[in-house]
Design a protein around this motif. Sequence first.
Motif, mmCIF file in Angstrom:
data_model
loop_
_atom_site.group_PDB
_atom_site.id
_atom_site.type_symbol
_atom_site.label_atom_id
_atom_site.label_comp_id
_atom_site.label_asym_id
_atom_site.label_seq_id
_atom_site.Cartn_x
_atom_site.Cartn_y
_atom_site.Cartn_z
ATOM 1 N N ASP A 81 0.910 -1.343 -0.041
ATOM 2 C CA ASP A 81 0.024 -0.056 0.034
ATOM 3 C C ASP A 81 0.855 1.202 0.036
ATOM 4 N N ASP A 82 0.270 2.491 -0.674
ATOM 5 C CA ASP A 82 0.954 3.673 -0.479
ATOM 6 C C ASP A 82 0.944 4.115 0.679
ATOM 7 N N ILE A 83 2.293 4.726 1.058
ATOM 8 C CA ILE A 83 2.647 5.597 2.480
ATOM 9 C C ILE A 83 2.121 6.943 2.173
ATOM 10 N N ILE A 84 1.095 7.537 3.138
ATOM 11 C CA ILE A 84 0.689 8.839 2.760
ATOM 12 C C ILE A 84 1.605 9.459 3.892
ATOM 13 N N VAL A 85 2.419 10.485 3.396
ATOM 14 C CA VAL A 85 3.290 11.410 4.044
ATOM 15 C C VAL A 85 2.594 12.703 4.158
ATOM 16 N N GLU A 86 2.399 13.307 5.582
ATOM 17 C CA GLU A 86 1.616 14.590 5.514
ATOM 18 C C GLU A 86 2.524 15.523 5.503
ATOM 19 N N GLN A 87 2.115 16.842 4.825
ATOM 20 C CA GLN A 87 2.998 17.746 4.463
ATOM 21 C C GLN A 87 3.788 18.310 5.761
ATOM 22 N N GLU A 88 3.264 18.102 6.987
ATOM 23 C CA GLU A 88 3.755 18.628 8.159
ATOM 24 C C GLU A 88 5.252 17.735 8.250
ATOM 25 N N TRP A 89 5.316 16.680 8.201
ATOM 26 C CA TRP A 89 6.326 15.701 8.192
ATOM 27 C C TRP A 89 7.535 16.061 7.184
ATOM 28 N N VAL A 90 6.968 16.438 5.963
ATOM 29 C CA VAL A 90 7.703 17.008 4.673
ATOM 30 C C VAL A 90 8.388 18.304 5.092
ATOM 31 N N MET A 115 6.307 -3.280 10.792
ATOM 32 C CA MET A 115 5.853 -4.480 11.840
ATOM 33 C C MET A 115 4.529 -3.894 12.745
ATOM 34 N N VAL A 116 3.988 -4.960 13.269
ATOM 35 C CA VAL A 116 2.803 -4.510 13.913
ATOM 36 C C VAL A 116 3.310 -4.150 15.338
ATOM 37 N N LYS A 117 4.225 -4.775 15.791
ATOM 38 C CA LYS A 117 4.486 -4.846 17.528
ATOM 39 C C LYS A 117 5.068 -3.129 17.521
ATOM 40 N N PRO A 118 4.654 -2.579 18.795
ATOM 41 C CA PRO A 118 5.258 -1.162 19.108
ATOM 42 C C PRO A 118 6.993 -1.275 18.848
ATOM 43 N N MET A 119 7.449 -0.278 18.485
ATOM 44 C CA MET A 119 8.949 -0.534 18.412
ATOM 45 C C MET A 119 9.583 0.337 19.708
ATOM 46 N N ASN A 120 10.551 -0.215 20.171
ATOM 47 C CA ASN A 120 11.392 0.764 21.231
ATOM 48 C C ASN A 120 12.557 1.518 20.227
ATOM 49 N N ILE A 121 12.343 3.021 20.661
ATOM 50 C CA ILE A 121 12.988 3.604 19.226
ATOM 51 C C ILE A 121 14.753 3.520 19.679
ATOM 52 N N LEU A 161 22.960 9.311 15.216
ATOM 53 C CA LEU A 161 21.741 9.159 14.401
ATOM 54 C C LEU A 161 20.534 9.296 15.236
ATOM 55 N N THR A 162 19.738 10.222 14.912
ATOM 56 C CA THR A 162 18.487 10.370 15.969
ATOM 57 C C THR A 162 17.457 9.774 15.230
ATOM 58 N N ILE A 163 16.549 9.329 15.893
ATOM 59 C CA ILE A 163 15.023 8.528 15.434
ATOM 60 C C ILE A 163 13.998 9.083 16.338
ATOM 61 N N ARG A 164 12.880 9.854 15.362
ATOM 62 C CA ARG A 164 11.920 10.377 16.202
ATOM 63 C C ARG A 164 10.490 9.825 15.395
ATOM 64 N N GLU A 165 9.578 9.359 16.239
ATOM 65 C CA GLU A 165 8.343 9.081 15.698
ATOM 66 C C GLU A 165 7.442 10.044 15.176
ATOM 67 N N VAL A 166 6.959 9.867 14.000
ATOM 68 C CA VAL A 166 6.290 11.222 13.510
ATOM 69 C C VAL A 166 4.867 10.829 13.141
ATOM 70 N N GLY A 167 4.528 9.334 13.185
ATOM 71 C CA GLY A 167 3.202 9.084 12.678
ATOM 72 C C GLY A 167 2.978 7.453 13.071
ATOM 73 N N ASP A 168 1.940 6.790 12.390
ATOM 74 C CA ASP A 168 1.823 5.472 12.593
ATOM 75 C C ASP A 168 2.976 4.846 12.043
ATOM 76 N N ARG A 169 3.871 4.256 12.818
ATOM 77 C CA ARG A 169 4.944 3.408 12.178
ATOM 78 C C ARG A 169 5.969 4.137 11.333
ATOM 79 N N LEU A 170 5.851 5.757 11.308
ATOM 80 C CA LEU A 170 6.627 6.459 10.612
ATOM 81 C C LEU A 170 7.546 7.018 11.347
ATOM 82 N N TYR A 171 8.757 6.989 10.936
ATOM 83 C CA TYR A 171 9.873 7.559 11.805
ATOM 84 C C TYR A 171 10.852 8.538 10.954
ATOM 85 N N PHE A 172 11.333 9.513 11.589
ATOM 86 C CA PHE A 172 12.049 10.524 10.986
ATOM 87 C C PHE A 172 13.427 10.167 11.390
ATOM 88 N N PHE A 173 14.423 10.109 10.612
ATOM 89 C CA PHE A 173 15.707 9.587 10.579
ATOM 90 C C PHE A 173 16.843 10.756 10.625
#
Length: 93
Positions: free
Chosen positions: A20-29, A46-52, A69-81
């Motif tokens: 399926d397509d991944i919808i990226v919100e303009q705010e994240w961009v 992955m369906v399971k929650p991730m420990n960042i 390397l910094t990782i931040r969750e920005v949406g449903d299983r979407l991460y900002f690296f």
Amino acid sequence: MTKALEEMWNKLTLTKEERDDIIVEQEWVDDVKEVNQNCALGKILMVKPMNIEAMRSVFIKIWRVSDGLTIREVGDRLYFFHFDDPLEKIRVL
């Protein structure tokens, strides 16, 4: 080793959800543009929650990131690296 990786890659298949397509919100961009060009946006399939922090540790090892390397969750299983070294981002991608 290369041949084995190619064989594994050829056997890889995606589920319907993974295709399926991944919808990226303009705010994240906008967040990526605001911080700088050393960033990437990725989805963990992955369906399971991730420990960042655990995910960060794994990616540092498999991507061989020597600088930060910094990782931040920005949406449903979407991460900002965010890569401290722009060359490492280019190499990883």
